[in-house]
Design a protein around this motif. Sequence first.
Motif, mmCIF file in Angstrom:
data_model
loop_
_atom_site.group_PDB
_atom_site.id
_atom_site.type_symbol
_atom_site.label_atom_id
_atom_site.label_comp_id
_atom_site.label_asym_id
_atom_site.label_seq_id
_atom_site.Cartn_x
_atom_site.Cartn_y
_atom_site.Cartn_z
ATOM 1 N N GLN A 529 0.880 -1.361 0.161
ATOM 2 C CA GLN A 529 -0.023 -0.030 0.008
ATOM 3 C C GLN A 529 0.918 1.302 0.006
ATOM 4 O OE1 GLN A 529 -3.037 -0.046 -0.168
ATOM 5 N NE2 GLN A 529 -3.550 1.982 0.139
ATOM 6 N N ARG A 532 2.315 1.748 -3.607
ATOM 7 C CA ARG A 532 1.579 1.556 -4.894
ATOM 8 C C ARG A 532 0.672 2.560 -4.771
ATOM 9 N NH1 ARG A 532 3.508 -0.901 -9.426
ATOM 10 N NH2 ARG A 532 1.558 -1.775 -9.863
ATOM 11 N N TYR A 533 0.303 3.190 -3.731
ATOM 12 C CA TYR A 533 -1.062 3.872 -3.627
ATOM 13 C C TYR A 533 -0.664 5.179 -2.838
ATOM 14 C CZ TYR A 533 -3.445 -0.350 -4.819
ATOM 15 O OH TYR A 533 -3.772 -1.471 -5.197
ATOM 16 N N ASP A 534 -1.428 6.255 -3.215
ATOM 17 C CA ASP A 534 -1.223 7.557 -2.934
ATOM 18 C C ASP A 534 -1.778 7.720 -1.211
ATOM 19 O OD1 ASP A 534 -1.467 10.739 -2.801
ATOM 20 O OD2 ASP A 534 -3.324 10.444 -2.809
ATOM 21 N N GLY A 538 -5.668 7.327 -0.822
ATOM 22 C CA GLY A 538 -5.830 5.930 -0.766
ATOM 23 C C GLY A 538 -5.880 5.284 -2.300
ATOM 24 N N LEU A 539 -5.879 6.117 -3.278
ATOM 25 C CA LEU A 539 -5.823 5.627 -4.577
ATOM 26 C C LEU A 539 -4.609 5.040 -5.199
ATOM 27 C CD1 LEU A 539 -8.204 8.548 -5.969
ATOM 28 C CD2 LEU A 539 -9.000 6.423 -5.433
ATOM 29 N N PRO A 540 -4.935 4.523 -6.331
ATOM 30 C CA PRO A 540 -3.445 3.685 -6.877
ATOM 31 C C PRO A 540 -2.888 5.243 -7.503
ATOM 32 C CG PRO A 540 -5.352 2.601 -7.563
ATOM 33 C CD PRO A 540 -6.007 3.489 -6.622
ATOM 34 N N ASN A 541 -1.356 5.208 -7.278
ATOM 35 C CA ASN A 541 -0.772 6.340 -7.848
ATOM 36 C C ASN A 541 -0.402 6.241 -9.318
ATOM 37 O OD1 ASN A 541 1.433 4.267 -8.044
ATOM 38 N ND2 ASN A 541 2.365 4.851 -6.076
ATOM 39 N N VAL A 544 1.261 2.754 -10.535
ATOM 40 C CA VAL A 544 0.183 1.578 -10.682
ATOM 41 C C VAL A 544 -0.946 2.018 -11.994
ATOM 42 C CG1 VAL A 544 -1.727 0.511 -9.649
ATOM 43 C CG2 VAL A 544 0.272 1.154 -8.331
ATOM 44 N N ARG A 597 -14.770 7.496 -7.015
ATOM 45 C CA ARG A 597 -14.990 6.441 -6.808
ATOM 46 C C ARG A 597 -16.258 5.802 -6.503
ATOM 47 N NH1 ARG A 597 -10.551 5.132 -1.974
ATOM 48 N NH2 ARG A 597 -11.269 6.784 -1.233
ATOM 49 N N THR A 605 -11.035 1.705 -12.698
ATOM 50 C CA THR A 605 -9.847 2.167 -11.800
ATOM 51 C C THR A 605 -9.838 3.675 -11.851
ATOM 52 O OG1 THR A 605 -8.651 0.144 -12.391
ATOM 53 C CG2 THR A 605 -7.284 1.762 -11.338
ATOM 54 N N ALA A 607 -7.541 6.644 -10.218
ATOM 55 C CA ALA A 607 -5.899 6.889 -9.615
ATOM 56 C C ALA A 607 -5.984 8.372 -9.525
ATOM 57 C CB ALA A 607 -4.823 6.455 -10.627
#
Length: 957
Positions: A529, A532-534, A538-541, A544, A597, A605, A607
């Motif tokens: 996490q 790979r995530y902001d 909490g979103l994918p960066n 990803v 989201r 997805t 991001a």
Amino acid sequence: MRGVSGFESKVLLAFASAALVVAALAGSIWKLVGDEADATQRVARSHELISSLARVRARTLQIELATQNFRLTGDPARIEERDSSIARREQLLQRIRLLTEQDALQRGRWDQLRAVIDQRLQFARQIETLRKTEGEPAATAYVASVPLAATRQQVYNLLTTMEDEEVEQLAQRSAGELRTHRALSLSGALLALFLLALLAGVFELIRRQLRVSEDHLRSIISNVPAMIAYVDAGQRYVYVNQQYLQRFAPAQGDITGRSVREVLGEDRYAIAAPLIARALAGEALSYDWQPFPEVWQVINYVPKHAADGQVAGYYVLGSDITERKRAEAHIQGLNSELELRVSELEHVSRALRTLSAGNRTMLRASEEQALLDSMCVAIVESGAYAMAAVWYRVDDAQRTLDPRAACGYPQGVEGLRVLHASWGDGERGRGAAARAIRSGALTLVRDMRGHPDYMAWQAELGGHVSVLACPLRVEGEVIGALAIYHAEADAFDADEIRLLGESADDLAFGIGTLRARAEQARIQAAMHQLTRYDALTGLPNEAVFSDLLVAAMHHSEHSGGSFAVLQTDIDRLREVNDALGFSHGDQMLQEFGARLRRVVPAHATVARLRGDEFAVLLPEAGRAEVTRLAQQLEVALAAPCLVAGIPLDLSAKTGIVLFPEHGATPHDLFRHMDIAVHEARHQGRRHVIFDPDQQLDRPGRLKLAIQLRQAIESDELRLYLQPKVEMRSGRVCGAEALLRWQHPERGLVPPGEFIGLAEDTGLIKPLTEWVLRAVTQWLRASTGAAAGLPVAVNLSARNLRDEGLLEQLRGLRSGGDYPAGLLEIEITESTVMEDAEHALRVLHGLREQGIALYVDDFGTGYSSLSYLQKLPVDFIKIDQSFVRSLGGDKDAAVIVKSTIDLVHDLGRQIVAEGIETQDAWDLLAAWGCDIAQGYFIARPMPAADFGAWAAQYRPPQ
């Protein structure tokens, strides 16, 4: 005997004559059949050759794509993919060489193809070597220096030439096969005529002989060792043989005309009456019965049908099966004894089966709850125990005993939970599981019925009599117990208890192992996490998202599909940061990500790329789906965001790109998304789809607009119709008018390429006028199956704002000689909502002229139900994106069914467009949809072909 002998001689003579004729014709037909077989083999070879050529073409493309992907990415998987395709292509080429062995021309082309392919393979190997040794620039420079495009075209030209040559030969062979088939048909017809005449004569001989044989047959029936009778529809005997009479009426000479009830007697008739009723209803059946003590019979009823199809009576055929029944009774006794012995063996081995099944369960389990559930099922199903339950101790004030899994209890885990069991030493803690947890030892209750520890649960025992509870010890602590129940008293012996205890220990070990794995997975997930995530949203960066974008591109390249990517930038984030501080700006970013989201589909997805830039990857989507999502995002962002107690408008600009239409690499897609965002800001629009023409070919759009104006004036436009069908009756009830442009150079241009251009340039008005005139002319000229069918024309927002629209329609109608109501109008939901009040006035004007109105693409706009109820529309069309998703999207099915019910409640009719499968048709028909439209019924067709299509159309079953 002399009569029979003479009859046989005549029949033999007739069949000998037939045999001679058949033999005479067989020689010629055999030759024709042989020729046809040869032709069929040649046709099959041609089909195989054409198929192999097509697959060589596909493999060649795959090899080139894999080589180029390796050159760009250096991914070794692309080389494996290329080599696999090369090997398959070599197999295909060898097969083609064998198939062209006897054709010198084709074999020469194969040799040329072989040489060019070998040359391209050398290029591919050199590209691979350069990429591995010197890197992508050297490989790219080499690609630019070799004639890849020329050799590719040579390969495609040779494949096309070979395919065309084989298609021409296939057509010639098919014609030859057709001639052979006609000759066979003629020979067969002549033979059939002769044999028909011959058989007619034989039939007359047989008919006369049957009359002679009838008396013999009656004699045989009367003496066969079986009971035979015929009963009419009134249940009266018409005929019985001697055996039937001796069994049921031995003292009576003849029972013809008497009822079945009277002959059988009341007791036997009570048994037979329901079966007789079924026979008279047309059902053939067979049953065993015991009409007399120590006498068993098998009775068969066969209905007899009259010429009108009604049951005229039934035949009875009965046989004595007393000896068979006695043998079956003896066998049943032996089976009962065998079952007893098997039961004893099962009692000994069930613990071993439970232990084995439990071990298999633990090997397969990946999570704790699944392990508990599977263990309980294994105990009940493999071990044949009545019930199994796993209880966990809860260290609360009540010392609760929580059932975590169960199998065999009628009310399941929830039913056990309402027992409020405890592992303490109070009244609710006297059960075997509670005692096993407290003591840490196996606990056995041989008979729970009337047992003092189970007085509080006598009503809930549910047939379970004995129980064995085994403690579950994980890392030295008893966490619960496994309880196994049996429906018999004293059902567990010593060896069985020992083996079941081992099963419980294995279960405890499995629980501990899974918990350790879960903890390790949790730590790994936390690390994943962080990288790979902001951290803020909490979103994918971006990293990803880029990986997902590359994966989506590879998937689409192999599947031939498409997807969409959106970049949305928050407006005025810097102002919030400057005025209120970065913490409040972060709050706005978090709220923005959360709203994204909530709106996007589950398979999409979201991001955070950087700063105020967010992105959405929407798989398997085209222009319509991504536009609808962009509109939904705008609605979701419309509500103010409360920051520092201040309601701030949360708005954004969105740029949209489509793959593969707008780019072949991730870099292209990101760059074009950014261009589309800037275009949205420049135009003051909330979202913009990237337009390569506007960026790269503005003179080209101007040229196309000029050509479109000339097309309207030069009659290059074509009217197409797509049928509509009434689902309840299957009747063709109308059509939708569609427009095509017959470009003198480009051929047939679909509307998606010029309707938007017409909207932007003001050409939509003359374009719509052309369609209205063409539809009016077609309505006047239509005859046959097409006569009297209405046609709907689509109007845009610009058309509704045209002050001369109503007058133009009135003029078209006044000069027409077709019935009123045949011209219909379709307007989209979003078109109406652009200027609702003006649109409502125009629609009422259209309605006053007797023009039926449709609301198109329902479900993609934002009209309220109260406003929709005000519209003077007759039909509402469900957007085809929902209809096409019926097969695999439960949400789409719910939306469609609810929309049908809603539209019917509003007093309108519902039209489903985009129906492409039988399953979609069946679902919509079951839900009461009124009208259907889509490729499953028919694709759009030239207006001139519509009448012939409507005449031959047959509705789906």
